[in-house]
Design an enzyme around this catalytic site. Structure first.
Site, mmCIF file in Angstrom:
data_model
loop_
_atom_site.group_PDB
_atom_site.id
_atom_site.type_symbol
_atom_site.label_atom_id
_atom_site.label_comp_id
_atom_site.label_asym_id
_atom_site.label_seq_id
_atom_site.Cartn_x
_atom_site.Cartn_y
_atom_site.Cartn_z
ATOM 1 N N GLY A 9 2.648 9.003 -7.255
ATOM 2 C CA GLY A 9 2.384 8.740 -5.835
ATOM 3 C C GLY A 9 2.765 9.915 -4.961
ATOM 4 N N ARG A 35 -5.836 9.585 -5.236
ATOM 5 C CA ARG A 35 -6.735 10.299 -4.313
ATOM 6 C C ARG A 35 -6.803 11.784 -4.678
ATOM 7 N NH1 ARG A 35 -4.209 7.834 1.093
ATOM 8 N NH2 ARG A 35 -2.421 7.768 -0.319
ATOM 9 N N ASP A 59 -4.434 6.271 -12.027
ATOM 10 C CA ASP A 59 -3.961 5.041 -11.399
ATOM 11 C C ASP A 59 -2.876 4.484 -12.327
ATOM 12 O OD1 ASP A 59 -3.662 2.303 -10.711
ATOM 13 O OD2 ASP A 59 -5.716 2.222 -9.939
ATOM 14 N N VAL A 60 -1.672 4.278 -11.806
ATOM 15 C CA VAL A 60 -0.570 3.842 -12.679
ATOM 16 C C VAL A 60 -0.832 2.473 -13.324
ATOM 17 C CG1 VAL A 60 1.245 5.176 -11.505
ATOM 18 C CG2 VAL A 60 0.795 2.819 -10.774
ATOM 19 N N ASN A 86 7.721 6.537 -8.110
ATOM 20 C CA ASN A 86 7.644 6.301 -6.672
ATOM 21 C C ASN A 86 6.392 5.517 -6.271
ATOM 22 O OD1 ASN A 86 7.906 7.112 -3.673
ATOM 23 N ND2 ASN A 86 5.964 8.058 -4.277
ATOM 24 N N SER A 139 13.738 -0.519 -2.978
ATOM 25 C CA SER A 139 13.646 -0.797 -1.531
ATOM 26 C C SER A 139 14.808 -1.708 -1.163
ATOM 27 C CB SER A 139 12.336 -1.533 -1.251
ATOM 28 O OG SER A 139 12.324 -2.088 0.051
ATOM 29 N N TYR A 152 6.291 -8.921 -2.702
ATOM 30 C CA TYR A 152 6.762 -7.522 -2.623
ATOM 31 C C TYR A 152 8.249 -7.475 -2.971
ATOM 32 C CZ TYR A 152 7.981 -2.893 -0.895
ATOM 33 O OH TYR A 152 8.465 -1.603 -0.803
ATOM 34 N N LYS A 156 10.195 -5.572 -6.129
ATOM 35 C CA LYS A 156 11.277 -4.584 -5.988
ATOM 36 C C LYS A 156 12.588 -5.097 -6.607
ATOM 37 C CE LYS A 156 9.016 -1.181 -4.107
ATOM 38 N NZ LYS A 156 8.832 0.089 -4.830
ATOM 39 N N GLY A 183 15.308 1.753 3.406
ATOM 40 C CA GLY A 183 14.892 0.780 4.422
ATOM 41 C C GLY A 183 13.643 1.307 5.100
HETATM 42 P P1 NDP Z 1 2.779 5.682 1.032
HETATM 43 O O1 NDP Z 1 1.733 4.639 1.184
HETATM 44 O O2 NDP Z 1 2.851 6.766 2.034
HETATM 45 O O3 NDP Z 1 2.669 6.346 -0.436
HETATM 46 C C1 NDP Z 1 2.439 5.566 -1.572
HETATM 47 C C2 NDP Z 1 2.035 6.465 -2.727
HETATM 48 O O4 NDP Z 1 1.845 5.636 -3.883
HETATM 49 C C3 NDP Z 1 0.735 7.208 -2.489
HETATM 50 O O5 NDP Z 1 0.874 8.533 -2.917
HETATM 51 C C4 NDP Z 1 -0.272 6.468 -3.360
HETATM 52 O O6 NDP Z 1 -1.226 7.394 -3.869
HETATM 53 C C5 NDP Z 1 0.620 5.982 -4.502
HETATM 54 N N1 NDP Z 1 0.035 4.832 -5.186
HETATM 55 C C6 NDP Z 1 -0.166 3.582 -4.718
HETATM 56 N N2 NDP Z 1 -0.786 2.831 -5.631
HETATM 57 C C7 NDP Z 1 -0.995 3.629 -6.715
HETATM 58 C C8 NDP Z 1 -1.609 3.440 -7.976
HETATM 59 N N3 NDP Z 1 -2.144 2.257 -8.337
HETATM 60 N N4 NDP Z 1 -1.639 4.464 -8.842
HETATM 61 C C9 NDP Z 1 -1.115 5.665 -8.510
HETATM 62 N N5 NDP Z 1 -0.528 5.912 -7.333
HETATM 63 C C10 NDP Z 1 -0.481 4.896 -6.443
HETATM 64 O O7 NDP Z 1 4.160 4.884 0.973
HETATM 65 P P2 NDP Z 1 5.679 5.355 0.767
HETATM 66 O O8 NDP Z 1 5.783 6.789 0.518
HETATM 67 O O9 NDP Z 1 6.458 4.759 1.864
HETATM 68 O O10 NDP Z 1 6.016 4.529 -0.554
HETATM 69 C C11 NDP Z 1 6.512 5.101 -1.722
HETATM 70 C C12 NDP Z 1 7.402 4.089 -2.432
HETATM 71 O O11 NDP Z 1 8.497 3.776 -1.592
HETATM 72 C C13 NDP Z 1 6.736 2.755 -2.743
HETATM 73 O O12 NDP Z 1 7.146 2.330 -4.017
HETATM 74 C C14 NDP Z 1 7.264 1.817 -1.662
HETATM 75 O O13 NDP Z 1 7.287 0.479 -2.079
HETATM 76 C C15 NDP Z 1 8.661 2.378 -1.486
HETATM 77 N N6 NDP Z 1 9.339 2.089 -0.220
HETATM 78 C C16 NDP Z 1 8.776 2.408 0.983
HETATM 79 C C17 NDP Z 1 9.476 2.156 2.158
HETATM 80 C C18 NDP Z 1 8.906 2.420 3.517
HETATM 81 O O14 NDP Z 1 9.367 1.780 4.492
HETATM 82 N N7 NDP Z 1 7.991 3.337 3.668
HETATM 83 C C19 NDP Z 1 10.830 1.599 2.124
HETATM 84 C C20 NDP Z 1 11.312 1.287 0.806
HETATM 85 C C21 NDP Z 1 10.603 1.553 -0.301
HETATM 86 P P3 NDP Z 1 -2.792 7.109 -4.037
HETATM 87 O O15 NDP Z 1 -3.188 6.119 -3.003
HETATM 88 O O16 NDP Z 1 -3.425 8.465 -3.860
HETATM 89 O O17 NDP Z 1 -2.908 6.633 -5.434
HETATM 90 C C1 8X3 Z 2 9.815 -1.275 2.480
HETATM 91 C C2 8X3 Z 2 10.897 -1.783 3.362
HETATM 92 O O1 8X3 Z 2 11.708 -3.786 4.682
HETATM 93 O O2 8X3 Z 2 9.315 -3.326 4.743
HETATM 94 O O3 8X3 Z 2 10.160 -1.448 1.141
HETATM 95 O O4 8X3 Z 2 10.337 -4.265 2.791
HETATM 96 S S1 8X3 Z 2 10.539 -3.364 3.911
#
Ligand code: NDP
Ligand code: 8X3
Length: 253
Positions: A9, A35, A59-60, A86, A139, A152, A156, A183
């Site tokens: 990701g 992407r 795609d994971v 991630n 998270s 969700y 997590k 967070g």
């Molecule tokens: P973004 O949406 O900005 O990034 C998510 C990334 O995950 C993208 O690069 C996307 O790439 C990739 N991704 C999603 N689905 C797939 C898939 N099926 N295969 C491969 N890659 C995938 O979100 P964040 O950076 O915020 O999120 C990253 C991680 O952090 C996640 O696990 C999220 O749950 C966690 N998180 C986020 C928080 C927040 O508030 N932002 C807080 C806590 C945890 P692409 O679409 O190109 O495949």
């Molecule tokens: C993302 C943080 O609070 O939206 O993992 O679940 S929250």
């Protein structure tokens, strides 16, 4: 010899910031995501700062594709020192009785099964070298459960359990496991959760100085560069204006 980090990701948010941080610090970086255009742009950006980069477009959720792509990597890229699990997402925000089952499948398939597929493909390479460090991006939703967060949060919570389990199973192989629980962070996360609704996504961060992706990258880098005998097992990081999933303070206006 440079150290190698693989980040799932990396096309957005935390993953992209982690790739940028480690590339700047001299690591060879394997960036992954679905992407392709974003991967290509990031590869160009990282090359421009002199980094060695390998882009893997997958795609994971695709079990066999994940395994084949990792197996087929050039040999010199297989000495992976750090894996950052991630890639993940939240989709929808509904009560359990009205939730969209396709959304549930996407979250479980990506956040839990996808993380497992990548781990299963990469970790034997670390075991063979008796060395490695895994970061699982969980998270605060893995620590507590909030209304409408059901699936969700469950996904997590599973990541949290897997971090603990990996730490036990991989102990004898000298592999560290660090669970990171952020967070509220302003990335594309809420845009994905609300299926492209920009207004709703913006509203999540209204009146709050949310975490930035770079904050998480700095924390991962800190944990990854501690002395070999030190492992941070679990870290929760929130904006200063957020106590946990329930409590935060917002500036008015
Ligand atoms: P973004 O949406 O900005 O990034 C998510 C990334 O995950 C993208 O690069 C996307 O790439 C990739 N991704 C999603 N689905 C797939 C898939 N099926 N295969 C491969 N890659 C995938 O979100 P964040 O950076 O915020 O999120 C990253 C991680 O952090 C996640 O696990 C999220 O749950 C966690 N998180 C986020 C928080 C927040 O508030 N932002 C807080 C806590 C945890 P692409 O679409 O190109 O495949
Ligand atoms: C993302 C943080 O609070 O939206 O993992 O679940 S929250």
């Amino acid at each position: 010899m440079s150290r190698i980090i693989l980040i799932t990701g990396a096309t957005s948010g935390f993953g992209k910031a982690i790739a940028e941080k480690f590339a700047k610090e001299g690591y060879d970086v394997i960036i992954t995501g679905r992407r392709l255009e974003r991967l290509q742009e990031l590869e160009k950006e990282l090359h421009a700062i002199g980094a060695k980069v390998l882009s893997l477009n997958f795609d994971v959720r695709k079990r066999y594709e994940v395994q084949d792509i990792i197996n087929d990597m050039p040999e010199e890229w297989k000495n992976i020192d750090i894996l950052v699990n991630n890639a993940g997402l939240a989709v929808g925000l509904d009560h359990i009785d009205t939730g969209n089952i396709d959304d549930w499948d996407r979250m479980i398939d990506t956040n839990v099964k996808g993380l497992l597929y990548v781990t299963r493909a990469v970790v034997p390479l670390m075991v063979a070298r008796n060395s490695g460090h895994i970061f699982n991006i969980s998270s605060i939703a893995g620590k507590e459960v909030y209304e409408n967060g059901n699936v969700y949060c469950a996904s997590k919570h599973a990541v949290e359990a897997l971090s603990k389990a990996m730490r036990i199973d991989l102990l004898k192989h000298n592999i560290k496991v660090t669970n990171i629980a952020p967070g509220m962070a302003e990335t594309e996360f809420s845009l994905v959760r609300f299926k492209g609704d920009k207004e709703k996504a913006r509203d999540v961060y209204r009146g709050i100085e949310a975490l930035r992706a770079e904050d998480i990258a700095d924390v991962v880098y800190y944990c990854a560069t501690l002395p070999p005998h030190v492992c941070i097992n679990d870290l929760t990081i929130t904006p200063a204006a957020q106590a946990n999933v329930y409590y935060n303070v917002r500036l008015k206006g």
